[in-house]
Design a protein around this motif. Sequence first.
Motif, short mmCIF file in Angstrom:
data_model
loop_
_atom_site.label_atom_id
_atom_site.label_comp_id
_atom_site.label_asym_id
_atom_site.label_seq_id
_atom_site.Cartn_x
_atom_site.Cartn_y
_atom_site.Cartn_z
N CYS A 52 -17.16 38.83 -95.27
CA CYS A 52 -17.89 37.58 -95.04
C CYS A 52 -17.14 36.43 -95.70
CB CYS A 52 -19.30 37.68 -95.60
SG CYS A 52 -20.34 38.83 -94.66
N ILE A 53 -16.82 35.42 -94.91
CA ILE A 53 -16.08 34.27 -95.44
C ILE A 53 -16.88 33.00 -95.18
CG2 ILE A 53 -13.82 35.35 -95.22
CD1 ILE A 53 -13.38 33.70 -92.68
N ASP A 54 -16.76 32.07 -96.10
CA ASP A 54 -17.44 30.78 -96.00
C ASP A 54 -16.48 29.79 -95.34
OD1 ASP A 54 -18.84 28.41 -96.31
OD2 ASP A 54 -19.24 28.69 -98.45
N VAL A 55 -16.82 29.32 -94.14
CA VAL A 55 -15.91 28.47 -93.36
C VAL A 55 -16.25 26.99 -93.46
CG1 VAL A 55 -15.40 30.35 -91.75
CG2 VAL A 55 -17.28 28.76 -91.24
N ALA A 56 -17.14 26.60 -94.38
CA ALA A 56 -17.53 25.20 -94.54
C ALA A 56 -17.07 24.68 -95.90
CB ALA A 56 -19.04 25.04 -94.41
N LEU A 57 -16.33 23.58 -95.91
CA LEU A 57 -15.95 22.95 -97.15
C LEU A 57 -17.18 22.32 -97.80
CD1 LEU A 57 -13.21 23.32 -95.73
CD2 LEU A 57 -12.50 21.10 -96.65
N GLY A 58 -17.18 22.29 -99.12
CA GLY A 58 -18.32 21.70 -99.81
C GLY A 58 -18.18 21.80 -101.31
N TYR A 59 -19.26 21.45 -102.00
CA TYR A 59 -19.28 21.42 -103.46
C TYR A 59 -20.15 22.53 -104.01
CZ TYR A 59 -17.43 16.73 -102.68
OH TYR A 59 -16.68 15.66 -102.26
N GLU A 60 -19.90 22.87 -105.26
CA GLU A 60 -20.64 23.93 -105.94
C GLU A 60 -22.03 23.47 -106.35
OE1 GLU A 60 -20.87 27.77 -106.68
OE2 GLU A 60 -18.86 26.95 -106.31
N GLY A 316 -7.75 16.24 -102.50
CA GLY A 316 -7.45 17.27 -103.49
C GLY A 316 -8.45 17.34 -104.62
N VAL A 317 -9.71 16.98 -104.34
CA VAL A 317 -10.71 17.03 -105.41
C VAL A 317 -10.83 18.45 -105.96
CG1 VAL A 317 -12.05 15.07 -104.55
CG2 VAL A 317 -12.58 17.37 -103.73
N LEU A 318 -11.03 18.53 -107.26
CA LEU A 318 -11.08 19.84 -107.93
C LEU A 318 -12.52 20.33 -108.12
CD1 LEU A 318 -8.31 19.27 -110.64
CD2 LEU A 318 -8.13 20.56 -108.50
N SER A 319 -13.49 19.58 -107.61
CA SER A 319 -14.88 19.95 -107.83
C SER A 319 -15.49 20.68 -106.65
CB SER A 319 -15.71 18.69 -108.13
OG SER A 319 -15.58 17.75 -107.08
N GLY A 320 -14.65 21.19 -105.77
CA GLY A 320 -15.17 21.93 -104.62
C GLY A 320 -15.72 23.29 -105.03
N LYS A 321 -16.32 23.97 -104.08
CA LYS A 321 -16.87 25.31 -104.35
C LYS A 321 -15.79 26.21 -104.94
CE LYS A 321 -18.39 25.62 -100.06
NZ LYS A 321 -19.05 26.09 -98.82
N ALA A 322 -16.21 26.99 -105.94
CA ALA A 322 -15.31 27.94 -106.60
C ALA A 322 -14.04 27.28 -107.11
CB ALA A 322 -14.95 29.08 -105.63
N GLY A 323 -14.14 25.99 -107.47
CA GLY A 323 -12.99 25.27 -108.00
C GLY A 323 -11.95 24.90 -106.98
N ALA A 324 -12.28 24.99 -105.71
CA ALA A 324 -11.32 24.69 -104.65
C ALA A 324 -10.92 23.22 -104.67
CB ALA A 324 -11.91 25.04 -103.29
N ALA A 325 -9.64 22.95 -104.45
CA ALA A 325 -9.13 21.59 -104.32
C ALA A 325 -8.88 21.33 -102.84
CB ALA A 325 -7.85 21.44 -105.12
N PHE A 326 -9.62 20.44 -102.26
CA PHE A 326 -9.51 20.18 -100.82
C PHE A 326 -8.47 19.09 -100.57
CE2 PHE A 326 -14.13 21.54 -101.10
CZ PHE A 326 -13.85 22.85 -100.74
N ALA A 327 -7.27 19.54 -100.34
CA ALA A 327 -6.16 18.63 -100.08
C ALA A 327 -6.24 18.11 -98.65
CB ALA A 327 -4.83 19.37 -100.31
N PRO A 328 -5.46 17.07 -98.33
CA PRO A 328 -5.46 16.59 -96.95
C PRO A 328 -5.22 17.73 -95.96
CG PRO A 328 -4.28 15.05 -98.35
CD PRO A 328 -4.61 16.24 -99.20
N ARG A 329 -6.03 17.71 -94.88
CA ARG A 329 -5.93 18.68 -93.78
C ARG A 329 -6.39 20.08 -94.17
NH1 ARG A 329 -0.03 16.35 -91.69
NH2 ARG A 329 -0.82 14.27 -91.15
N ALA A 330 -7.29 20.15 -95.15
CA ALA A 330 -7.87 21.43 -95.54
C ALA A 330 -9.07 21.79 -94.69
CB ALA A 330 -8.27 21.40 -97.01
N GLY A 331 -9.48 20.90 -93.82
CA GLY A 331 -10.62 21.16 -92.94
C GLY A 331 -10.59 20.20 -91.77
N PHE A 332 -11.34 20.52 -90.74
CA PHE A 332 -11.44 19.64 -89.57
C PHE A 332 -12.91 19.46 -89.21
CE2 PHE A 332 -11.30 23.93 -87.82
CZ PHE A 332 -12.32 23.91 -86.87
N THR A 333 -13.22 18.34 -88.58
CA THR A 333 -14.57 18.12 -88.09
C THR A 333 -14.56 17.94 -86.58
OG1 THR A 333 -14.61 15.69 -88.16
CG2 THR A 333 -15.07 16.85 -90.22
N LEU A 334 -15.68 18.28 -85.97
CA LEU A 334 -15.91 18.04 -84.55
C LEU A 334 -17.25 17.31 -84.45
CD1 LEU A 334 -14.82 21.50 -83.09
CD2 LEU A 334 -13.61 19.33 -82.80
#
Length: 370
Positions: A52-60, A316-334
């Motif tokens: 099971c993988i979490d496919v949505a970027l977000g914060y903890e 590249g924020v460091l406060s994402g879920k599980a400490g993830a840093a969301f750098a440019p192009r780490a996700g896409f929206t539709l």
Amino acid sequence: MAKITKKAFGELKNGRLITLYTLENSCGMKLSVMDYGARVQSLIVPDREGKCIDVALGYEDLKGYEADDKYFGAIVGRSAGRIAFGDLPIDDKTYVLECNEGRNHLHGGSLGGYDKKVWTAEEKAGALTLCYMSPAGEGGYPGDLKMTVTYALSEKNEVVVSYEAEANGDTICNPSHHTYFNLEGFRSGSVLDQKIRIFAEKYTPTDNELIPDGRILLVEGTPLDFREMKEIGARIDAPFSQMRWAGGYDHNFVLDRTPAEEEAKELGLGEDAACPVDYTKLHKLAHVYAEKTGVYMRAYTTQPGVQFYSGNHLDGVLSGKAGAAFAPRAGFTLEAQVFPDAVHHANFPQSILRPGKEWRAQTVFAFGLA
């Protein structure tokens, strides 16, 4: 019928308590939505290995969302997208909206936007319904507008986002859903190797402030041609003015309105009696595929356009879920919607809502494996 559980998610600076609701089906898929911004906080799907993988970027935690300016998982509105100079003409009146992106208005504004509001949540027959009453003048918009968004999760792994709205005066109504997807998981880095097909032969070109110039052009011969599956990153840095101005993809595509019914029938979609979806009213929006995980997402909508955004300005924020840093192009929206800045272009579909009229729309994200 999806099982719904809820838990406390934190307290806003103003003291309001926020709740996180999780919808879960028998396939192990989970959709977590909070009543702050009607935001998707996580979307867990099975990959080809059964993980099971979490496919949505977000914060903890809630602090991340309260400080957020990237619209992670949010419902955005009243009007998604950009409106030039915050200038809103309706008939013979002109209203002044908050300009929160330079000299332009974006996603309802930073003060009146739906992403920063506390919605009233209610569980209904395995779905989560959230309501918000936007008063006249909020963000500069005229008329009181009642917006209802319902999230449902089917046994066929369909995430169904349904909208209803009504107003007591002339206004515009053009909300959208702003989850950043990464089909390899939110911690996997860039989405550039994931493949996408957008069911659109045309797009609306913009100026250097990303405001549509009123033309509707063919995607053929441009880096915006996704009529066949292509890697998101294949042409993202092409020397093409539209790409330079946006720093990648941040463009409205004019959907072909390709009927969804036959594909849905082949895939067995819309067959969950507890979560009915009428695919005769939907058309194809996009297909997205991640080779590394095997996750395949098909999107359908009633809306005429979609803003495809490749997360160019994630920082590249460091406060994402599980400490993830969301750098440019780490996700896409539709973002399914009426075209941005439509109020200034009579040749575009319009989003004006009159009193006494009910507005409805629906977008479906169906997950599977390939």
